[in-house]
Structures are given as structure tokens and as C-alpha cells.
Design a protein around this motif. Structure first.
Motif, short mmCIF file in Angstrom:
data_model
loop_
_atom_site.label_atom_id
_atom_site.label_comp_id
_atom_site.label_asym_id
_atom_site.label_seq_id
_atom_site.Cartn_x
_atom_site.Cartn_y
_atom_site.Cartn_z
N ILE A 130 51.11 50.21 -31.16
CA ILE A 130 52.07 49.82 -30.13
C ILE A 130 52.23 48.31 -30.10
CG2 ILE A 130 52.48 49.78 -27.64
CD1 ILE A 130 51.13 52.54 -27.53
N GLU A 131 51.13 47.59 -30.18
CA GLU A 131 51.19 46.13 -30.17
C GLU A 131 51.96 45.61 -31.38
OE1 GLU A 131 50.47 42.34 -31.72
OE2 GLU A 131 49.44 44.07 -32.60
N GLY A 132 51.63 46.14 -32.56
CA GLY A 132 52.29 45.67 -33.77
C GLY A 132 53.76 46.00 -33.79
N ASP A 133 54.13 47.18 -33.33
CA ASP A 133 55.54 47.56 -33.30
C ASP A 133 56.32 46.66 -32.36
OD1 ASP A 133 57.67 49.47 -34.06
OD2 ASP A 133 57.61 50.02 -31.94
N ARG A 134 55.74 46.36 -31.19
CA ARG A 134 56.41 45.47 -30.24
C ARG A 134 56.53 44.06 -30.81
NH1 ARG A 134 53.40 47.48 -24.63
NH2 ARG A 134 54.64 49.40 -24.37
N TYR A 135 55.52 43.63 -31.53
CA TYR A 135 55.56 42.29 -32.15
C TYR A 135 56.74 42.19 -33.12
CZ TYR A 135 54.33 38.66 -35.53
OH TYR A 135 54.37 37.58 -36.39
N PHE A 136 56.88 43.19 -33.99
CA PHE A 136 57.97 43.13 -34.97
C PHE A 136 59.34 43.36 -34.32
CE2 PHE A 136 54.53 43.73 -38.06
CZ PHE A 136 54.89 42.78 -39.00
N LEU A 152 54.25 43.32 -43.93
CA LEU A 152 53.81 44.25 -42.90
C LEU A 152 52.33 44.64 -43.05
CD1 LEU A 152 56.99 46.49 -42.85
CD2 LEU A 152 56.24 44.97 -41.04
N ASN A 153 51.63 43.91 -43.85
CA ASN A 153 50.21 44.14 -44.07
C ASN A 153 49.41 43.36 -43.03
OD1 ASN A 153 47.59 44.36 -44.95
ND2 ASN A 153 48.03 43.85 -47.09
N PRO A 154 48.67 44.04 -42.14
CA PRO A 154 47.93 43.33 -41.09
C PRO A 154 46.96 42.29 -41.63
CG PRO A 154 47.95 45.70 -40.65
CD PRO A 154 48.52 45.50 -42.03
N ALA A 155 46.48 42.52 -42.84
CA ALA A 155 45.54 41.56 -43.43
C ALA A 155 46.22 40.25 -43.81
CB ALA A 155 44.88 42.18 -44.67
N ARG A 156 47.57 40.26 -43.86
CA ARG A 156 48.28 39.06 -44.30
C ARG A 156 49.24 38.51 -43.25
NH1 ARG A 156 50.25 39.68 -50.47
NH2 ARG A 156 50.59 37.47 -50.02
N ASN A 157 49.48 39.28 -42.17
CA ASN A 157 50.45 38.81 -41.18
C ASN A 157 49.83 38.46 -39.83
OD1 ASN A 157 49.98 41.22 -39.82
ND2 ASN A 157 51.82 42.23 -40.55
N GLY A 158 48.54 38.27 -39.82
CA GLY A 158 47.88 37.91 -38.57
C GLY A 158 47.35 39.08 -37.79
N GLY A 159 47.24 40.25 -38.41
CA GLY A 159 46.65 41.41 -37.76
C GLY A 159 47.62 42.31 -37.02
N HIS A 160 48.92 42.19 -37.29
CA HIS A 160 49.93 42.99 -36.60
C HIS A 160 50.24 44.26 -37.41
CE1 HIS A 160 50.53 39.68 -33.83
NE2 HIS A 160 50.70 38.86 -34.87
N ASN A 161 49.77 45.39 -36.94
CA ASN A 161 49.95 46.68 -37.61
C ASN A 161 51.15 47.39 -37.00
OD1 ASN A 161 49.84 49.24 -38.71
ND2 ASN A 161 47.64 49.49 -38.42
N ALA A 162 52.19 47.63 -37.81
CA ALA A 162 53.43 48.24 -37.31
C ALA A 162 53.23 49.66 -36.81
CB ALA A 162 54.50 48.22 -38.40
#
Length: 430
Positions: free
Chosen positions: A291-297, A278-288
């Protein structure tokens, strides 16, 4: 015995009960203040002492005092407002918040007594209050800047409001019950679907139109109180967001997470998974926390569930147990549930006893409901609330701290069952 003598005796018994309740409340307050003092002796009075979810809540509170009103969608407002209020009085001092939380945490003792009195006599109600006063997990809440210390009394008030509405079915009572739930959800939004069970708790003999009117009063109060926050989210983030993002909650309850946490070796702690997956630096920039990151996960979680529904069902059944007894990935060292030998490497004997006592608390409550099975309809609202949160976290993700705010309800069940057993033994002895 004359009526005057009987009245005097009842008045004396009432005074005794009040004084005992005051004593239990002071005992619970003293234990919480002592833990707050001991915690503050070992940690600096700066945000550097905070870990886990604490820095997020603290930062929102500090931003409020500096004119920034929840510019990120990661949290709901009630608990940060509480911290901000403490900061407004004492300055940016996490230590002061911990002391205030000691007083806040002690409020659940009389609230538990009030709840218990709806189901049992005064002596058993004092037992319930006493169980809450000395509950190690509930005492431990005061030392952390997390929602549990505020959420627990709010849950109690919500349940009391609902019980009053069901007993005195007037639109004012249902509106008050809805308002209490709305405030509780603005502290932690996991109860957002709780209104769905309210119509099921209404007695069958109520007319259908009456049920609709009362439920609309309940729902209307929730909407009125929640709407300003939802509007703030829409204005700030340009999207419809009732409370806050879930921070990948469903993904953490999906088969994909299950394989990472419970099957892949070496087994990892939840903190490690957050730092890696869940680290944006390691998962392609998806921050949980966005809103964008939460929707992605969430999309990843749904895809994982559809891909392996049997694994998801098995994981859900496990989480229903983890909700009450602790999740191996976060609540038990080395994933070893109830393994005292492993626990001895991390905790003192006293800590182990406290942990095990709290973890078997739900088991004792379940046995208590067996004793009270002939009164299950009377306890249905309490069972429905506990069942709702169990189901919610079984479908998503859970840690044992998610069930700890329900421990006062378990204390009521245990104390009522103990009183019932005592009554039966007296009848047998006679």
C-alpha cells in the motif's frame, strides 16, 4: 411449403447449427489441450516454471491451502481461488492448472455464439464462434497462470448480463448484471468504474425514477458482493481498499515512465524497468505491491502528469493504440511494431503469422463497424464496454493482453459485418 414441412426444416437447421457449434467447441478445446500438453512437456511441474505475474497468483493460491488468507494487498481473490481449487484436487501442480484452463478457455466459444445471436443470424454467429475457437492469443491464455483465461469468459457473462438487463428492465436482471460485474472485478479490478456507463446506456424513454431504481439494483449487487473483500482489506491492512493496490499502474502511464521507456537510449523492456525503477532494493525501499509503495508511485505519477500534461496527453493517445495493437515496450521485440525483419530474430514464420493476424484483428473489427454504422445504436453497449477499457488503459498503462479478453466482442462485430456484406451482395445479384 406447408407449415409442417417448414417446421421440420427449421428443426433440422437448428440441429445442424447445434452440431456445428459443438464441433467448433471441440476444435477449440482440442487446440487448447494440445497447447497445454506441449507446454507441460517442456516445463517442470513445479512453481519454478512460472514467470512474470504468475508466481504471485500461484503463491496466493498455495497460501490459501495452508491457511493464509490474502495477507498481502497485491491481488484480488477470484483467480487465486481458482488455482487453489485445482491444487486442492490435483496437488501443487501448475501443469494440472494448465489442463483445467484448456476446458475453461473453451467455454468462450459457445458464449461468443450466444452473444452474437443477439446481433446476427445463426450462420454468422457460428463464424464469430469459429474466430474465437482459432484465435491464437485466446488459445495462448491457457498456458499461463494469469487472469486472462478466467477474465475472458467473465467479461462475456458480464456483457450478456448487461444486455439482458437493458432488454428486460427488471430489478432482478440488473442485480444479476451487477453481480456478474462484481465477480469479474474481483478477478481483475480494471472494470471498477464500468457502472458509470450503465445509466448512459439506458433508453431515453425510461422514466427517471425507473432509471434510478434499476441502477441502484445494479450498484447494490456490486456492493453486496464486493463488501466482504473490502472489509477483509480494511481488517488486514487498516485502510480502505476496495480491491487491491494498482502496482504503480498510473506511474507506468505517466510522462516519467514515457521518457524512460520510449525516449531514453538504449530502449528498455518493461521487465528491465521493473527490475531497475520498481525494485525496492534500488528505489529506496518502495515496493509497488504494498500500500505504501503503490501510494508513493501514484504520487510520483500525479506530479509527473501535472508537470508535463502535454506529454501525458500524447502518451495517452499512443496507449489507446497500444491497447489494441501492442505496446512496443512489452509486446514487440526491440520496440519495432509490425517489423517482420526484427520479429524473425525471435519467432518462427508460423508464430509471426499468428501474431500479425491477432494484432490486425481490431483493425478488421473497426472496418466491420463502418459496415454496420447504420446499426451503431444497437451495438452501443459493446462499443461502450470496449471504449471504457480503452480509455482506462489509455489513462494508466496497457499491454496487448489487456485487450485480448475483448476479442470475442470483436469477433461478433466482424462476423455480423461479414453477414451484412453477404446479404447486400445477394440483393445486388438479384
Amino acid at each position: 411449403m406447408t407449415p409442417d414441412i417448414l417446421a421440420a426444416q427449421q428443426q433440422r437447421n437448428h440441429r445442424i447449427i447445434v452440431w456445428v457449434l459443438i464441433g467448433l467447441t471441440l476444435l477449440g478445446l482440442a487446440s487448447r489441450l494440445y497447447l497445454a500438453w506441449r507446454t507441460n512437456q517442456t516445463l517442470p511441474d513445479t512453481p519454478a516454471r512460472l514467470a512474470g505475474d504468475e508466481p504471485g497468483y500461484e503463491r496466493f493460491a498455495y497460501d490459501l491451502l495452508n491457511g493464509y488468507f490474502f495477507e498481502r494487498p497485491g491481488r484480488t481473490p477470484v483467480y487465486p481461488f481458482f488455482i487453489a481449487g485445482c491444487y486442492a484436487i490435483f496437488g501443487r501442480s501448475p501443469a494440472s492448472v494448465v489442463y483445467v484452463q484448456a476446458f475453461l478457455g473453451a467455454t468462450i466459444i459457445p458464449l461468443t455464439f450466444i452473444l452474437a445471436r443477439r446481433f446476427t443470424g445463426p450462420q454468422s454467429s457460428l463464424v464469430a464462434a469459429g474466430l474465437v475457437a482459432i484465435n491464437p492469443s485466446l488459445i495462448h491464455h491457457v498456458r499461463l497462470l494469469q487472469t486472462e483465461v478466467l477474465y475472458t469468459p467473465l467479461i462475456l457473462l458480464t456483457v450478456l448480463g448487461l444486455l439482458r438487463a437493458l432488454e428486460q428492465p427488471q430489478w432482478q436482471n440488473f442485480s444479476l448484471a451487477g453481480a456478474l460485474l462484481a465477480i469479474t472485478n474481483l478477478c481483475r479490478p480494471t472494470g471498477m468504474l464500468l457502472p458509470a456507463i450503465v445509466p448512459l446506456l439506458m433508453p431515453r424513454q425510461w422514466h427517471f425514477k425507473r432509471k434510478i431504481a434499476l441502477f441502484l439494483a445494479y450498484l447494490g449487487a456490486i456492493i453486496i458482493i464486493t463488501a466482504p473483500w473490502t472489509y477483509h482489506n480494511y481488517r488486514t491492512h487498516k485502510t480502505f481498499l476496495i480491491y487491491s493496490v494498482s502496482t504503480a499502474l498510473l506511474w507506468q502511464g505517466s510522462p516519467e515512465f514515457y521518457h524512460l521507456a520510449y525516449e531514453k537510449l538504449p530502449k528498455r523492456h518493461i521487465v528491465q524497468i521493473w527490475r531497475e525503477e520498481l525494485n525496492p532494493a534500488r528505489n529506496g525501499g518502495h515496493n509497488a505491491f504494498t500500500i505504501e509503495g503503490d501510494r508513493y508511485f501514484t504520487k510520483r505519477a500525479i506530479a509527473s502528469i501535472l508537470r508535463e500534461p502535454a506529454v501525458y496527453l500524447w502518451y495517452c493517445l499512443q496507449k489507446a493504440v497500444f491497447f489494441w495493437l501492442g505496446n512496443p515496450v512489452s509486446d514487440w521485440p526491440d520496440h519495432a511494431m509490425f517489423n517482420v525483419d526484427v520479429m524473425r530474430r525471435f519467432f518462427s514464420l508460423q508464430q509471426i503469422v499468428c501474431i500479425l493476424a491477432v494484432r490486425i484483428f481490431p483493425v478488421i473489427a473497426a472496418l466491420g463497424m463502418i459496415v454496420l454504422r447504420h446499426r451503431w445504436r444497437e451495438f452501443l453497449p459493446l462499443l461502450a464496454v470496449c471504449g471504457y477499457f480503452t480509455l482506462f488503459h489509455a489513462l494508466t498503462y496497457t499491454e496487448v493482453r489487456h485487450s485480448e479478453p475483448l476479442h470475442p466482442i470483436l469477433a461478433v462485430v466482424i462476423a455480423t459485418a461479414a453477414g451484412e456484406l453477404q446479404r447486400r451482395l445477394k440483393l445486388i445479384s438479384q
